[in-house]
Design an enzyme around this catalytic site. Structure first.
Site, PDB file in Angstrom:
ATOM      1  N   ARG A  70       0.861  -1.185   0.000  1.00  0.00           N
ATOM      2  CA  ARG A  70       0.000   0.000   0.000  1.00  0.00           C
ATOM      3  C   ARG A  70       0.892   1.227   0.000  1.00  0.00           C
ATOM      4  O   ARG A  70       2.114   1.110   0.102  1.00  0.00           O
ATOM      5  CB  ARG A  70      -1.030  -0.002   1.142  1.00  0.00           C
ATOM      6  CG  ARG A  70      -0.671  -0.654   2.449  1.00  0.00           C
ATOM      7  CD  ARG A  70       0.455  -0.030   3.191  1.00  0.00           C
ATOM      8  NE  ARG A  70       0.217   1.396   3.368  1.00  0.00           N
ATOM      9  CZ  ARG A  70       1.128   2.294   3.603  1.00  0.00           C
ATOM     10  NH1 ARG A  70       2.424   1.933   3.677  1.00  0.00           N
ATOM     11  NH2 ARG A  70       0.861   3.564   3.755  1.00  0.00           N
ATOM     12  N   ARG A  84      -7.596  -0.126  -6.702  1.00  0.00           N
ATOM     13  CA  ARG A  84      -7.813   0.963  -5.740  1.00  0.00           C
ATOM     14  C   ARG A  84      -7.991   2.257  -6.547  1.00  0.00           C
ATOM     15  O   ARG A  84      -7.119   2.592  -7.347  1.00  0.00           O
ATOM     16  CB  ARG A  84      -6.634   1.076  -4.749  1.00  0.00           C
ATOM     17  CG  ARG A  84      -6.470  -0.182  -3.877  1.00  0.00           C
ATOM     18  CD  ARG A  84      -5.561   0.067  -2.698  1.00  0.00           C
ATOM     19  NE  ARG A  84      -6.209   0.852  -1.669  1.00  0.00           N
ATOM     20  CZ  ARG A  84      -5.586   1.344  -0.597  1.00  0.00           C
ATOM     21  NH1 ARG A  84      -4.295   1.134  -0.443  1.00  0.00           N
ATOM     22  NH2 ARG A  84      -6.246   2.055   0.301  1.00  0.00           N
ATOM     23  N   GLN A 132      -1.829   1.974  10.029  1.00  0.00           N
ATOM     24  CA  GLN A 132      -0.532   2.098   9.338  1.00  0.00           C
ATOM     25  C   GLN A 132       0.481   2.851  10.205  1.00  0.00           C
ATOM     26  O   GLN A 132       1.683   2.614  10.108  1.00  0.00           O
ATOM     27  CB  GLN A 132      -0.697   2.844   8.002  1.00  0.00           C
ATOM     28  CG  GLN A 132      -1.460   2.092   6.930  1.00  0.00           C
ATOM     29  CD  GLN A 132      -2.930   2.447   6.921  1.00  0.00           C
ATOM     30  OE1 GLN A 132      -3.500   2.751   7.967  1.00  0.00           O
ATOM     31  NE2 GLN A 132      -3.559   2.407   5.770  1.00  0.00           N
ATOM     32  N   ASP A 142      -2.050  10.946  -1.616  1.00  0.00           N
ATOM     33  CA  ASP A 142      -2.411   9.940  -2.619  1.00  0.00           C
ATOM     34  C   ASP A 142      -2.736  10.566  -3.958  1.00  0.00           C
ATOM     35  O   ASP A 142      -2.634   9.932  -5.003  1.00  0.00           O
ATOM     36  CB  ASP A 142      -3.589   9.105  -2.132  1.00  0.00           C
ATOM     37  CG  ASP A 142      -3.113   8.148  -1.065  1.00  0.00           C
ATOM     38  OD1 ASP A 142      -2.949   8.583   0.083  1.00  0.00           O
ATOM     39  OD2 ASP A 142      -2.843   6.980  -1.413  1.00  0.00           O
ATOM     40  N   ASN A 174      -5.666  12.481   0.878  1.00  0.00           N
ATOM     41  CA  ASN A 174      -4.747  11.610   1.633  1.00  0.00           C
ATOM     42  C   ASN A 174      -5.553  10.800   2.632  1.00  0.00           C
ATOM     43  O   ASN A 174      -6.776  10.935   2.738  1.00  0.00           O
ATOM     44  CB  ASN A 174      -3.664  12.453   2.324  1.00  0.00           C
ATOM     45  CG  ASN A 174      -2.531  11.595   2.879  1.00  0.00           C
ATOM     46  OD1 ASN A 174      -2.034  10.693   2.199  1.00  0.00           O
ATOM     47  ND2 ASN A 174      -2.137  11.826   4.117  1.00  0.00           N
TER      48      ASN A 174
END
Ligand code: MRU
Length: 346
Positions: free
Chosen positions: A48, A91, A197, A238, A249
């Site tokens: 990821r 994604r 994360q 992102d 993000n």
């Protein structure tokens, strides 16, 4: 050493990935030999982070091309087109995925036109994207480190480190570069619900690197800022829209930006130019919604009562007025001047 930690590598016609689902307890690589396995690894978050999934998708195309080696060029291109569609569907939010696929497909089409070996060209392009990623992260780190003073207390979010890229990282790359310059840096690591994360990956990287830090519950960030205990926030992205400067993000970034602005803490975003979307506007971006179970469970164990439902957006949108600057490999820019970075011909 985390400085050498590589999220992925290519060996003997296989792609090896760190299984991020197993971290921090086990550091192990999984070997992938088919593009469908690559698509699954992106979807289930074995790998990821925006830059990492772009690079991995590029290698996924290399696997697809190699499996069609020796076939008629048209057939190879058809196989690649099919693989590209499958990889794109994994994604929807991080633009690096679409950027890398487009770049590799353009190279494959050029190779077909010129009568070159398509699989060889695709693999070469994937290697190039991977190596550029490491260089770009180091440049981001160098530009961003000037914002961090000796003794600074920095807050980051999610994981924008080596594990979200090929190596070194974007937001964590900035922190790493400051530490390499001999500055003392303390890092606050919000755990980043629901996938954790921060607690699992960022803390793992910082601990391995020996960088002083503490994990905090996400809801502690504003309180620490109110007490004057945070000097700077630096997060990854992102997708950043050149058209308006909005930063997309990890969900929770918006709350951090609002709190940081309220308490006059400078809020920065570190990202490569490949994360800047020069084409779309906000209404054209799909924000990923993931399985409700990620919220209703913690590490696979149910915490909410049976029958409870959940909302699980993976990302949010931070408006440009809350962002002090975007740290890129070409320097630091205001979110509204990113159009200046548009690569020629794109
Ligand atoms: O859902 P994830 O873990 O892929 O989300 C990752 C993030 O939001 C990161 O902050 C972002 O990709 C920047 S990584 C350099």
């Amino acid at each position: 050493m985390v400085r050498e930690l590589r999220t992925l590598y290519w060996k003997g016609s296989r792609l090896y990935l760190i299984d991020q689902k197993a971290l921090p307890h086990r550091l192990r690589y999984v070997a992938l030999s088919d593009y469908r396995q690559v698509a699954k690894a992106i979807k289930d978050m074995t790998v990821r982070g925006a830059p990492a999934i772009g690079v991995v998708a590029a290698y996924g195309l290399a696997l697809a091309a190699l499996s069609a080696k020796g076939k008629d060029p048209q057939k190879v291109l058809e196989r690649l087109q099919k693989a590209a569609d499958v990889l794109r569907s994994t994604r929807p939010t991080a633009v690096n995925l679409f950027w890398a696929i487009e770049r590799v497909m353009a190279r494959a089409e050029a190779a077909a036109r010129n009568g070159e070996d398509i699989a060889g060209a695709v693999l070469e392009e994937a290697h190039a994207i991977a190596e550029e990623d490491v260089k770009v992260n180091r440049a981001i780190g160098m530009h961003g480190a000037q914002l961090i003073k000796d003794g600074a207390r920095v807050m980051t979010y999610c994981n924008a480190g080596a594990l979200a890229t090929v190596s070194y990282g974007t937001a964590l790359g900035v922190i790493r570069a400051a530490v390499e310059q001999g500055k003392r840096v303390f890092v606050y690591v919000p755990e980043t619900r629901p996938k954790l994360q921060g607690a699992r990956l960022t803390s793992f990287e910082l601990k391995t690197e020996g960088i002083e830090h503490k994990v905090i519950p996400d809801n502690t960030a504003a309180f620490l800022m109110s007490k004057g205990e945070v000097d700077l926030v630096v997060v990854g992205a992102d997708r950043i829209l050149a058209s308006s400067g909005h930063v997309i993000n990890k969900i929770g970034t918006l709350s951090l930006a609002i709190a940081a602005n309220h308490f006059n803490v400078p809020f920065y975003v570190a990202a490569p130019i490949s994360t800047i979307d020069f084409r779309r506007t906000l209404s054209e971006v799909r924000i990923e919604e993931r399985d409700e179970r990620e919220v209703l469970e913690v590490m696979g164990r149910r915490i909410a009562p049976k029958g409870a439902r959940a909302i699980n957006y993976a990302f949010d949108v931070t408006p440009p007025n809350l962002v002090k600057g975007i740290i890129t490999e070409k320097g630091i820019f205001a979110p509204t001047e990113l159009y200046r970075l548009q690569p020629q011909g794109s």
